[in-house]
Design an enzyme around this catalytic site. Structure first.
Site, PDB file in Angstrom:
ATOM      1  N   HIS A  43       0.867  -1.173   0.000  1.00 52.07           N
ATOM      2  CA  HIS A  43       0.000   0.000   0.000  1.00 52.07           C
ATOM      3  C   HIS A  43       0.902   1.220   0.000  1.00 52.07           C
ATOM      4  O   HIS A  43       1.943   1.219   0.661  1.00 52.07           O
ATOM      5  CB  HIS A  43      -0.885   0.051   1.250  1.00 52.07           C
ATOM      6  CG  HIS A  43      -1.907  -1.016   1.305  1.00 52.07           C
ATOM      7  ND1 HIS A  43      -2.162  -1.735   2.450  1.00 52.07           N
ATOM      8  CD2 HIS A  43      -2.745  -1.500   0.368  1.00 52.07           C
ATOM      9  CE1 HIS A  43      -3.113  -2.608   2.221  1.00 52.07           C
ATOM     10  NE2 HIS A  43      -3.478  -2.491   0.952  1.00 52.07           N
ATOM     11  N   GLU A  81      -3.556  -3.165  -4.728  1.00 58.97           N
ATOM     12  CA  GLU A  81      -4.978  -3.087  -5.078  1.00 58.97           C
ATOM     13  C   GLU A  81      -5.494  -1.659  -4.885  1.00 58.97           C
ATOM     14  O   GLU A  81      -6.321  -1.404  -4.023  1.00 58.97           O
ATOM     15  CB  GLU A  81      -5.811  -4.102  -4.273  1.00 58.97           C
ATOM     16  CG  GLU A  81      -5.302  -4.435  -2.883  1.00 58.97           C
ATOM     17  CD  GLU A  81      -5.618  -3.404  -1.805  1.00 58.97           C
ATOM     18  OE1 GLU A  81      -6.456  -2.528  -2.003  1.00 58.97           O
ATOM     19  OE2 GLU A  81      -4.993  -3.489  -0.745  1.00 58.97           O
TER      20      GLU A  81
END
Length: 126
Positions: A43, A81
């Site tokens: 992330h 993602e």
């Protein structure tokens, strides 16, 4: 979380962002990417707007990938993602060595774009 490691991204000693590295097979991303035991996840958040459109972002992603592949030699893939509508990061990822778009999928909290970086592609393209 015991399977996540937070890092502050600094440029010339100034904190400008945040990385979170995690073991993908222990994260909620696992069913969407069929993560193996040594796959990692990434992330990234850049908090300083004046760094968003600079080469530092790409360099940070490259260094993060190298760090994760070097940290455990068994790691062969890194997953990310971002939001599927985050066109800017998808364009950045497309230019990064090793990264490719896999698919979009629905998380309970967002529509996500699944991105994969393989060690082999990373090494060949960097």
């Amino acid at each position: 979380s015991p399977y996540q490691d937070p890092y502050i991204f600094e440029v010339q000693g100034k904190p400008v962002g945040y990385f979170e590295f995690y073991w993908a097979h222990e994260d909620r991303i696992a069913p969407y990417c069929q993560a193996s035991a040594y796959d990692r996840g990434l992330h990234l958040l850049i908090g300083e707007k004046n760094f968003l459109k600079t080469p530092y972002v790409g360099k940070a992603i490259i260094h993060a990938g190298q760090f994760l592949f070097d940290q455990d030699k068994r790691t062969q893939r890194i997953w990310a993602e971002p939001r599927a509508d985050n066109i800017k990061i998808l364009k950045v990822a497309d230019k990064m060595p090793g990264w490719r778009f896999v698919k979009t999928f629905h998380f309970p909290h967002k529509e996500a774009a699944l991105l994969e970086c393989t060690k082999e592609r990373f090494e060949n393209e960097k």
